[in-house]
Scaffold this motif. Structure first.
Motif, PDB file in Angstrom:
ATOM      1  N   TYR A  82      30.177  31.101  66.295  1.00 40.45           N
ATOM      2  CA  TYR A  82      31.152  30.155  66.838  1.00 40.45           C
ATOM      3  C   TYR A  82      30.708  29.676  68.221  1.00 40.45           C
ATOM      4  O   TYR A  82      30.742  28.479  68.524  1.00 40.45           O
ATOM      5  CB  TYR A  82      32.541  30.795  66.920  1.00 40.45           C
ATOM      6  N   ASN A  87      33.223  21.509  67.263  1.00 40.65           N
ATOM      7  CA  ASN A  87      32.758  22.744  66.648  1.00 40.65           C
ATOM      8  C   ASN A  87      33.644  22.993  65.439  1.00 40.65           C
ATOM      9  O   ASN A  87      34.861  23.020  65.551  1.00 40.65           O
ATOM     10  CB  ASN A  87      32.871  23.893  67.652  1.00 40.65           C
ATOM     11  N   GLY A 108      26.517  28.611  63.503  1.00 39.78           N
ATOM     12  CA  GLY A 108      27.331  27.608  64.157  1.00 39.78           C
ATOM     13  C   GLY A 108      27.282  26.322  63.359  1.00 39.78           C
ATOM     14  O   GLY A 108      26.265  26.004  62.732  1.00 39.78           O
ATOM     15  N   GLY A 122      33.466  25.717  63.611  1.00 36.44           N
ATOM     16  CA  GLY A 122      33.476  27.154  63.336  1.00 36.44           C
ATOM     17  C   GLY A 122      32.233  27.611  62.609  1.00 36.44           C
ATOM     18  O   GLY A 122      31.420  26.805  62.169  1.00 36.44           O
ATOM     19  N   GLN A 150      30.176  36.551  63.742  1.00 38.67           N
ATOM     20  CA  GLN A 150      30.991  35.345  63.626  1.00 38.67           C
ATOM     21  C   GLN A 150      31.278  34.748  65.004  1.00 38.67           C
ATOM     22  O   GLN A 150      31.228  33.536  65.186  1.00 38.67           O
ATOM     23  CB  GLN A 150      32.298  35.641  62.884  1.00 38.67           C
TER      24      GLN A 150
END
Length: 81
Positions: free
Chosen positions: A17, A43, A51, A45, A13
């Motif tokens: 990210y 972004n 991404g 997340g 994760q």
């Protein structure tokens, strides 16, 4: 989920990210070269382990200018090959 699996999941994760953050930075820099900005570019997340970049909305004039810049870049790439 075991501790090791949670750690591995968190790392994936975090990497997703960071990929989104890097993509936002790269796109902001590329747009700046063309004298353009997308104020809502961000972004959003990781989504499904990848991404995810939110481009946001823009007016028609900006969208047309962006299309021109992309087309010009694509044409330039064709000549390089």
């Amino acid at each position: 989920m075991t501790h090791a699996e949670r750690v591995q999941y968190k790392r994936r994760q975090d990497a997703a990210y960071q990929a989104g953050e890097d993509a936002v930075t790269n796109l902001q820099a590329a747009l700046a070269l063309a004298g353009m900005t997308l104020p809502s570019l961000c972004n959003d997340g990781p989504v499904a382990g990848h991404g995810f970049v939110r481009l946001g909305g823009c007016n028609a004039s900006f969208a047309n200018r962006l299309a021109e810049v992309i087309a010009a870049g694509a044409d330039a790439l064709q000549f390089q090959q």
